[in-house]
Enzyme design. Structure first.
Site, short mmCIF file in Angstrom:
data_model
loop_
_atom_site.label_atom_id
_atom_site.label_comp_id
_atom_site.label_asym_id
_atom_site.label_seq_id
_atom_site.Cartn_x
_atom_site.Cartn_y
_atom_site.Cartn_z
N GLY A 168 0.84 -1.21 0.00
CA GLY A 168 0.00 0.00 0.00
C GLY A 168 0.87 1.25 0.00
N HIS A 169 1.87 1.27 0.89
CA HIS A 169 2.78 2.42 0.93
C HIS A 169 3.54 2.55 -0.40
CE1 HIS A 169 2.69 1.27 5.37
NE2 HIS A 169 2.33 2.53 5.41
P1 AMP Z 1 0.62 4.71 7.83
O1 AMP Z 1 2.03 4.26 7.72
O2 AMP Z 1 -0.33 3.65 8.28
O3 AMP Z 1 0.47 6.02 8.58
O4 AMP Z 1 0.16 5.04 6.35
C1 AMP Z 1 0.88 5.91 5.54
C2 AMP Z 1 0.10 6.18 4.29
O5 AMP Z 1 -0.13 4.95 3.61
C3 AMP Z 1 -1.28 6.78 4.57
O6 AMP Z 1 -1.55 7.79 3.61
C4 AMP Z 1 -2.20 5.61 4.43
O7 AMP Z 1 -3.51 5.97 4.06
C5 AMP Z 1 -1.51 4.85 3.32
N1 AMP Z 1 -1.92 3.45 3.30
C6 AMP Z 1 -1.96 2.59 4.35
N2 AMP Z 1 -2.44 1.39 3.97
C7 AMP Z 1 -2.71 1.49 2.64
C8 AMP Z 1 -3.24 0.59 1.66
N3 AMP Z 1 -3.58 -0.66 1.97
N4 AMP Z 1 -3.38 1.04 0.39
C9 AMP Z 1 -3.03 2.31 0.06
N5 AMP Z 1 -2.54 3.21 0.94
C10 AMP Z 1 -2.37 2.81 2.22
#
Ligand code: AMP
Length: 277
Positions: A36-37
């Site tokens: 996702g990241h």
């Molecule tokens: P985090 O590390 O959880 O703070 O997420 C960092 C970024 O990655 C944020 O903009 C989240 O929305 C995005 N993100 C997390 N999981 C996913 C995913 N499965 N698909 C797309 N973007 C994601």
């Protein structure tokens, strides 16, 4: 790939890129990186010449009873993934860089931060708004990419950027899922094997609800069915399962242009997901 841990070094490096005429794309993360990241990084790379990724587990967005200490941290593996995808700069500020002892400023995100996620986590968006503003001031990107996985967060960031006149273009990135449909999340690491199987039914349930709504079924009844179905499937608690306008996030009774959002507990793990209707 440049690994930078201080604000002066970051400023100097970004400034040198700008002097060359390069545009800067930015992807803020809390690390424990997954596909996702990486998809956000690729999106940033398509939209700007250079990509900066930050990794910072932001204490300001965790409540004292939440998982700040337990949150997965895997710097070496994260750096390898970012290098493989061609990131230019990884910014890894220590806690004292972001929040020195003297730090005493807080943000209030208003009504938008008090609904949906904000009900279970009243200070969450205040903490997110604070750290994202600081990161924007430090990196000074042209564009920034946030995942639709955190749909309300994306909405809050757009409001923040507009309210504070921050000269950044905010892009939303589509949700990346496991093969079984489970939206990827760093917190999925907390799930047991058995829970992972059950977790897949969260997305399946959202898809069924969308099908029913598109077929014209009653919204209240369909959402009530969804909540009950999740509970019967093994989710301990459904914090919310709601239909909201995609642009304003206001409650809506019109499935056209709506977004279906859910947060539910599987054991101790709180899972979020959402789909377009
Ligand atoms: P985090 O590390 O959880 O703070 O997420 C960092 C970024 O990655 C944020 O903009 C989240 O929305 C995005 N993100 C997390 N999981 C996913 C995913 N499965 N698909 C797309 N973007 C994601």
């Amino acid at each position: 790939m440049h690994i930078i841990r201080t604000i002066p070094a970051l400023r100097q490096h970004v400034q040198s890129l700008r002097t060359q005429g390069d545009t800067i794309g930015f992807v803020p993360t809390m690390g424990a990186l997954h596909e996702g990241h990486i998809s956000l990084v690729k999106q940033a790379r398509n939209a700007a010449k250079r990509v900066v990724v930050s990794i910072f587990v932001n204490p300001a967005q965790f409540a004292p009873h939440e998982d700040f200490d337990a949150y997965p941290r895997q710097e070496a593996a994260d750096l390898a993934k970012l290098e493989a995808v061609g990131v230019d700069v990884v910014y890894l500020p220590a806690r004292e860089v972001m929040y020195p002892q003297s730090f005493d400023i807080s943000f209030k995100t208003g009504a938008i931060g008090q609904q949906l996620e904000g009900v279970a986590r009243p200070h969450f968006f205040d903490g997110v708004a604070l750290v994202v503003t600081k990161l924007f001031m430090q990196v000074q990107p042209d564009i920034a990419v946030f995942g639709e996985k955190d749909f309300q967060q994306l909405h809050v960031i757009r409001k923040l950027v507009s309210a504070l006149d921050i000269p950044v273009q905010v892009l939303g990135g589509e949700i990346i899922r496991e093969e079984n449909g489970l939206a990827m999340s760093s917190r999925n690491a907390y799930l047991s094997e058995a829970e992972r199987t059950i977790a897949a039914s969260l997305y399946a349930t959202l898809q069924t609800i969308v099908m029913r709504l598109r077929a014209g079924e009653n919204i209240t009844d369909t959402l009530a069915w969804g909540t009950q179905h999740l509970q019967e499937t093994g989710f301990a608690r459904v914090d919310y399962l709601e239909l909201r306008d995609s642009h304003t996030l206001a409650p809506t009774h019109n499935p056209d242009g709506a977004r279906l959002l859910v947060a539910a507990y599987l054991g101790k793990v709180r899972l979020l997901d959402n789909v377009a209707v």
